[in-house]
Design a protein around this motif. Structure first.
Motif, PDB file in Angstrom:
ATOM      1  N   UNK A 251       6.162 -35.441  41.642  1.00 58.68           N
ATOM      2  CA  UNK A 251       6.723 -35.863  40.361  1.00 58.68           C
ATOM      3  C   UNK A 251       5.657 -36.643  39.616  1.00 58.68           C
ATOM      4  N   UNK A 252       5.414 -36.284  38.361  1.00 54.51           N
ATOM      5  CA  UNK A 252       4.453 -36.971  37.507  1.00 54.51           C
ATOM      6  C   UNK A 252       5.177 -37.521  36.286  1.00 54.51           C
ATOM      7  N   UNK A 253       4.933 -38.818  35.998  1.00 52.94           N
ATOM      8  CA  UNK A 253       5.593 -39.448  34.857  1.00 52.94           C
ATOM      9  C   UNK A 253       4.582 -40.277  34.071  1.00 52.94           C
ATOM     10  N   UNK A 254       4.700 -40.184  32.749  1.00 49.60           N
ATOM     11  CA  UNK A 254       3.851 -40.976  31.863  1.00 49.60           C
ATOM     12  C   UNK A 254       4.584 -42.238  31.441  1.00 49.60           C
ATOM     13  N   UNK A 255       3.924 -43.401  31.646  1.00 50.39           N
ATOM     14  CA  UNK A 255       4.439 -44.686  31.189  1.00 50.39           C
ATOM     15  C   UNK A 255       3.501 -45.200  30.093  1.00 50.39           C
ATOM     16  N   UNK A 256       3.590 -44.619  28.923  1.00 46.34           N
ATOM     17  CA  UNK A 256       2.651 -44.965  27.880  1.00 46.34           C
ATOM     18  C   UNK A 256       1.285 -44.413  28.220  1.00 46.34           C
ATOM     19  N   UNK A 257       0.303 -45.317  28.383  1.00 47.71           N
ATOM     20  CA  UNK A 257      -1.046 -44.902  28.739  1.00 47.71           C
ATOM     21  C   UNK A 257      -1.227 -44.770  30.242  1.00 47.71           C
ATOM     22  N   UNK A 298      -2.368 -43.053  40.507  1.00 54.09           N
ATOM     23  CA  UNK A 298      -2.114 -43.751  39.254  1.00 54.09           C
ATOM     24  C   UNK A 298      -3.344 -43.607  38.367  1.00 54.09           C
ATOM     25  N   UNK A 299      -3.123 -43.214  37.118  1.00 51.20           N
ATOM     26  CA  UNK A 299      -4.226 -42.990  36.195  1.00 51.20           C
ATOM     27  C   UNK A 299      -4.006 -43.705  34.882  1.00 51.20           C
ATOM     28  N   UNK A 300      -5.104 -43.943  34.163  1.00 52.98           N
ATOM     29  CA  UNK A 300      -5.058 -44.609  32.867  1.00 52.98           C
ATOM     30  C   UNK A 300      -5.679 -43.693  31.821  1.00 52.98           C
ATOM     31  N   UNK A 301      -4.946 -43.439  30.752  1.00 48.05           N
ATOM     32  CA  UNK A 301      -5.378 -42.494  29.727  1.00 48.05           C
ATOM     33  C   UNK A 301      -6.298 -43.187  28.725  1.00 48.05           C
ATOM     34  N   UNK A 302      -7.617 -43.090  28.980  1.00 48.66           N
ATOM     35  CA  UNK A 302      -8.571 -43.593  27.998  1.00 48.66           C
ATOM     36  C   UNK A 302      -8.483 -42.792  26.714  1.00 48.66           C
ATOM     37  N   UNK A 303      -8.250 -41.487  26.859  1.00 48.46           N
ATOM     38  CA  UNK A 303      -8.031 -40.574  25.739  1.00 48.46           C
ATOM     39  C   UNK A 303      -7.302 -39.369  26.310  1.00 48.46           C
ATOM     40  N   UNK A 308      -9.187 -41.526  34.077  1.00 47.80           N
ATOM     41  CA  UNK A 308      -9.617 -41.950  35.415  1.00 47.80           C
ATOM     42  C   UNK A 308      -8.404 -42.326  36.265  1.00 47.80           C
ATOM     43  N   UNK A 309      -8.530 -42.205  37.590  1.00 48.50           N
ATOM     44  CA  UNK A 309      -7.383 -42.458  38.454  1.00 48.50           C
ATOM     45  C   UNK A 309      -7.829 -43.002  39.807  1.00 48.50           C
ATOM     46  N   UNK A 310      -6.862 -43.587  40.518  1.00 49.51           N
ATOM     47  CA  UNK A 310      -6.997 -44.015  41.904  1.00 49.51           C
ATOM     48  C   UNK A 310      -5.927 -43.301  42.716  1.00 49.51           C
ATOM     49  N   UNK A 311      -6.280 -42.867  43.930  1.00 50.58           N
ATOM     50  CA  UNK A 311      -5.362 -42.083  44.757  1.00 50.58           C
ATOM     51  C   UNK A 311      -5.433 -42.556  46.205  1.00 50.58           C
ATOM     52  N   UNK A 312      -4.300 -42.603  46.861  1.00 50.99           N
ATOM     53  CA  UNK A 312      -4.220 -42.973  48.273  1.00 50.99           C
ATOM     54  C   UNK A 312      -3.262 -42.019  48.969  1.00 50.99           C
ATOM     55  N   UNK A 313      -3.538 -41.741  50.248  1.00 51.31           N
ATOM     56  CA  UNK A 313      -2.687 -40.820  51.009  1.00 51.31           C
ATOM     57  C   UNK A 313      -2.562 -41.305  52.447  1.00 51.31           C
ATOM     58  N   UNK A 339      -9.306 -42.297  47.375  1.00 58.39           N
ATOM     59  CA  UNK A 339     -10.383 -41.810  46.529  1.00 58.39           C
ATOM     60  C   UNK A 339     -10.158 -42.244  45.087  1.00 58.39           C
ATOM     61  N   UNK A 340     -11.242 -42.226  44.322  1.00 62.13           N
ATOM     62  CA  UNK A 340     -11.206 -42.512  42.887  1.00 62.13           C
ATOM     63  C   UNK A 340     -11.828 -41.320  42.164  1.00 62.13           C
ATOM     64  N   UNK A 341     -11.289 -41.019  41.007  1.00 70.80           N
ATOM     65  CA  UNK A 341     -11.794 -39.853  40.286  1.00 70.80           C
ATOM     66  C   UNK A 341     -11.422 -39.877  38.828  1.00 70.80           C
ATOM     67  N   UNK A 342     -11.623 -38.738  38.177  1.00 74.24           N
ATOM     68  CA  UNK A 342     -11.349 -38.632  36.759  1.00 74.24           C
ATOM     69  C   UNK A 342     -10.875 -37.217  36.444  1.00 74.24           C
ATOM     70  N   UNK A 343      -9.867 -37.114  35.559  1.00 72.11           N
ATOM     71  CA  UNK A 343      -9.402 -35.836  35.027  1.00 72.11           C
ATOM     72  C   UNK A 343     -10.026 -35.632  33.647  1.00 72.11           C
ATOM     73  N   UNK A 344     -10.565 -34.445  33.431  1.00 70.70           N
ATOM     74  CA  UNK A 344     -11.229 -34.117  32.164  1.00 70.70           C
ATOM     75  C   UNK A 344     -10.556 -32.889  31.554  1.00 70.70           C
TER      76      UNK A 344
END
Length: 496
Positions: A251-257, A298-303, A308-313, A339-344
């Motif tokens: 499940x993916x949900x946007x909370x603002x940014x 959890x990710x933060x929408x710079x644009x 960029x995001x942080x992930x744990x499993x 891990x840490x990463x970025x969606x483009x």
């Protein structure tokens, strides 16, 4: 005489008559607009196609707007054909706005009758099955394979039959996609192990709300273990067949940014018996296991194009047999990762997901060292110009060993695929791959695998294509003989 009749009508009265006529025309325009707004989308579409009387739709269907509130019931979006038909009537902006409510764009027409823009003349158009679009293809080809390991060389000529298909829903909301492919080989001459494959994956996307999307996935895959794999049986005429069953939900949900994702995955792996050179079978059922993983991101929408995001499993692998057959090792393990990463997402030019982190598997048996290492995972697609696509992939896996006393190895893999349209109906392909198997936990020499390949696809028409491929794979490991495999093949593709 005409001038005398005109003189009988006073000039002010003629001006007054002209003003009255213009006023009646202006008064009719809002009335017509009001009547058009009272039509439901189905009535508007019927008006565009000329299948029914629009006045019946206006009188027989109540307005969807409640006079006591400002809320409006969402109306179904109109098709592209209806929008084009009504563009001349001045209502295009309103139709486009209502069409934006449709989360999934309508699948392309199955024929050019309903669409004057045929698009790519070599692209398969598919077959409509209810509310789904099926795009199947069958490939029949002949191939040659030559394997050289040390001083030993073997070769074979084989027939290969392949199937590939996709089934995609054509719904205004939610989406179901099923992809399947399979390969069957039969040796015509020479000696060598066949490589059958099968794969089916399904993904159901649920649009729960504007800010919440859920995915339910499932899949099945079958392949034969490679003879160059460290867990393969030396000298076997047929390696173990590996079946993999997967399932998951997220499940993916946007909370603002802020964008949050929570998912759970289950994987079941089953190993068949290997066939030895003397015809006997070697049981590998002690390698069967089930693994479950819970992942949070959890990710933060710079644009909109950069997140960029942080992930744990956290996960757990449980073997069917608590201890293996040889020295009674308990290979069930607890797995942690971060891990840490970025969606483009820059549209067609550049898109992808890249991340780096750390992963560790601790076995229940204290005699086995923990399997751990840095991880790099992701996929990027870049299109520098129209007709040219470059796909890059990175993957890190923890692979447990079947050798007594060894924990396993960390596999680092990278792939690159370049496709370029030489002509409208001729596509060239270049591919390369590299895999490093790191045995640092056991002291065994690392293994390096290199792969390069090239191919051509000639699209004769929408339904028929011809393909040709050639590749070379090299496996190197200190203390062992190098293994080189050369493959070449040609095939005919029938598709719909």
């Amino acid at each position: 005489m005409a001038m005398e009749r005109e003189a009988l009508v006073p000039r002010p009265r003629r001006r007054l008559a002209g003003l009255l006529l213009a006023g009646s025309v202006l008064a009719a325009v809002p009335a017509a607009a009001q009547q058009a707004n009272s039509l439901t989308p189905s009535a508007l579409e019927a008006l565009a196609t000329g299948t029914t009387d629009p006045s019946a739709g206006a009188a027989g269907t109540p307005d969807t707007t409640d006079a006591t509130t400002t809320a409006t019931t969402p109306r179904p979006a109109l098709s592209d054909e209806t929008v084009a038909a009504l563009s001349d009537a001045g209502d295009r902006d309103g139709i486009v706005e209502r069409r934006a409510e449709r989360l999934n764009q309508r699948e392309n027409s199955l024929s050019g009758v309903r669409n004057s823009r045929l698009g790519d003349p070599y692209e398969p158009i598919g077959v409509r099955v209810g509310t789904f679009i099926l795009r199947p293809s069958i490939t029949q080809g002949i191939g040659f394979e030559r394997t050289k390991s040390g001083a030993t060389t073997t070769s074979r000529t084989y027939s290969q039959t392949g199937f590939r298909g996709s089934l995609t829903s054509d719904w205004s909301r939610h989406q179901l996609t099923i992809d399947a492919e399979g390969v069957y080989q039969r040796n015509i001459s020479g000696t060598g192990e066949t490589e059958p494959q099968a794969r089916v994956n399904g993904d159901l996307r649920l649009d729960l709300s504007d800010n919440t999307i859920a995915h339910i996935t499932g899949g099945y895959a079958f392949e034969r273990e490679s003879s160059t794999d460290p867990n393969a049986v030396s000298g076997a005429s047929a390696q173990s067949g590996v079946q993999t069953l997967t399932g998951g939900a997220s499940v993916t949900r946007d909370f603002g940014l802020i964008r949050g994702t929570l998912g759970a995955d289950v994987q079941r792996r089953i190993y068949g018996a290997a066939t030895l050179a003397n015809g006997s079978k070697e049981d590998h059922s002690d390698r069967n296991y089930t693994e479950g993983t819970l992942t949070g991101r959890i990710g933060y929408e710079l644009s909109p194009a950069l997140i960029p995001y942080l992930e744990a499993s956290v996960g757990r692998a449980i073997y069917d047999k608590k201890q293996d057959i040889l020295l009674q090792y308990d290979r069930s393990a607890s797995i942690l990762g971060a891990r840490a990463g970025v969606e483009i997402d820059l549209g067609e030019k550049l898109r992808g997901d890249l991340g780096a982190g750390y992963k560790r598997a601790k076995f229940d048996d204290s005699r086995l060292a923990a399997l751990e290492g840095l991880t790099v995972d992701g996929a990027v697609q870049w299109s520098p110009q129209r007709g040219t696509d470059l796909r890059l992939g990175l993957r890190t896996d923890l692979e447990p060993s079947s050798t007594s006393g060894e924990s396993g190895y960390v596999s680092y893999g990278t792939t690159a695929d370049l496709t370029h349209e030489l002509r409208d109906n001729l596509v060239a392909r270049l591919s390369a791959a590299y895999t490093l198997r790191d045995f640092s936990t056991s002291g065994t020499a690392n293994q390096n695998i290199y792969l390069v390949g090239a191919g051509l696809t000639w699209n004769i028409n929408r339904w028929l294509a011809m393909t040709g491929d050639v590749s070379y794979e090299m496996t190197r490991q200190s203390g062992a003989s190098d293994t080189g495999i050369t493959r070449a093949g040609i095939g005919l593709v029938l598709r719909r």
